[in-house]
Design an enzyme around this catalytic site. Structure first.
Site, mmCIF file in Angstrom:
data_model
loop_
_atom_site.group_PDB
_atom_site.id
_atom_site.type_symbol
_atom_site.label_atom_id
_atom_site.label_comp_id
_atom_site.label_asym_id
_atom_site.label_seq_id
_atom_site.Cartn_x
_atom_site.Cartn_y
_atom_site.Cartn_z
ATOM 1 C CG ASN A 70 21.134 7.432 21.358
ATOM 2 O OD1 ASN A 70 22.045 8.249 21.406
ATOM 3 N ND2 ASN A 70 20.869 6.724 20.269
ATOM 4 C CG HIS A 76 18.972 8.171 15.623
ATOM 5 N ND1 HIS A 76 20.206 7.642 15.355
ATOM 6 C CD2 HIS A 76 18.235 8.016 14.500
ATOM 7 C CE1 HIS A 76 20.224 7.176 14.113
ATOM 8 N NE2 HIS A 76 19.044 7.385 13.564
ATOM 9 C CB SER A 125 14.108 10.040 17.481
ATOM 10 O OG SER A 125 13.462 10.074 16.221
ATOM 11 C CG ASP A 155 19.827 4.287 16.782
ATOM 12 O OD1 ASP A 155 20.505 4.314 15.739
ATOM 13 O OD2 ASP A 155 20.214 4.746 17.874
HETATM 14 C C1 GRF Z 1 23.991 13.969 17.024
HETATM 15 O O1 GRF Z 1 23.209 14.239 15.870
HETATM 16 C C2 GRF Z 1 23.546 12.697 17.659
HETATM 17 O O2 GRF Z 1 22.170 12.465 17.604
HETATM 18 C C3 GRF Z 1 24.244 11.696 16.796
HETATM 19 O O3 GRF Z 1 25.543 12.239 16.590
HETATM 20 C C4 GRF Z 1 25.417 13.658 16.642
HETATM 21 C C5 GRF Z 1 26.374 14.151 17.687
HETATM 22 O O4 GRF Z 1 26.535 15.497 17.505
HETATM 23 N N1 GRF Z 1 24.311 10.399 17.437
HETATM 24 P P1 GRF Z 1 27.316 16.325 18.647
HETATM 25 O O5 GRF Z 1 28.565 15.526 18.987
HETATM 26 O O6 GRF Z 1 26.367 16.449 19.820
HETATM 27 O O7 GRF Z 1 27.594 17.659 18.009
#
Ligand code: GRF
Length: 194
Positions: free
Chosen positions: A105, A107, A134, A143
């Site tokens: 994932n 984050h 991360s 997370d």
């Molecule tokens: C990313 O920052 C991801 O880490 C978080 O949500 C955002 C998604 O952005 N969980 P995108 O949809 O890839 O533009």
């Protein structure tokens, strides 16, 4: 390395992975893109000719039932790694169980700082000088899994949630691609996290 990427939003990190996998040398392929809703980011899959599927969270009577449907879809694609990239849902336990530790994932914070759905907003509200990005292995927590890669991102004066998130995403994409490379080249061995 066969990847299935799960999204809920714009999919800019997905797009970066799709662009990277256009390079014949890149040792991973996005074999399918999945979403829990009609996410805008599904358009990237369309553009790159990658199959996609939607398992609408709102169509199921429970998280458990949604998880079963999601798991059935995932199994069709036989992923080596499931990549959560902007999936704004916690994976039900049966999905984590089926693929862990081969679920990663991205984050937008320097975990364990600012976990959860509003990591960017929380860092901004905390008034800290820097946050981060991360890439972790997904476990059954929020997370809370082992950190594979992370880097610091400065918070600039006048930053809004949007400007800070954009700056973080630039780094997230780098870390995500590096993580996929490490997994494909076995520089990160998932068996170490089983
Ligand atoms: C990313 O920052 C991801 O880490 C978080 O949500 C955002 C998604 O952005 N969980 P995108 O949809 O890839 O533009």
């Amino acid at each position: 390395l066969r990847l299935v990427v799960l999204i809920s939003g714009g999919g800019s990190n997905l797009r970066a992975l799709l662009q990277a996998s256009e390079d014949a040398e890149f040792p991973a392929r996005v074999v399918a893109v999945g979403a829990d809703r009609q996410a805008d980011g599904l358009a990237h899959a369309e553009e790159f000719g990658i199959p996609s599927f939607v398992v609408p969270f709102t169509s199921y009577p429970s998280r458990e039932a949604w998880g079963d449907a999601l798991l059935a879809q995932l199994r069709e694609w036989e992923p080596d790694v499931v990549v959560l990239s902007g999936l704004m849902k916690l994976l039900p336990a049966q999905v984590v169980e089926a693929y862990a530790p081969a679920i990663i994932n991205t984050h937008p914070a320097y975990l364990p700082e600012f976990p959860g759905a509003h990591g960017v907003r929380d860092a901004l509200a905390a008034g800290v000088a820097e946050t981060g990005a991360s890439v972790i292995i997904v476990d059954n927590g929020v997370d809370s899994g082992p950190i594979l890669h992370q880097r610091r991102v400065p918070i600039e004066p006048g930053d809004t949630e949007a400007t800070l998130h954009e700056r973080i995403k630039l780094l997230e994409r780098e870390l995500l691609i590096q993580t996929v490379l490490d997994l494909a080249n076995n520089d990160i061995d998932l068996k170490d996290f089983a």
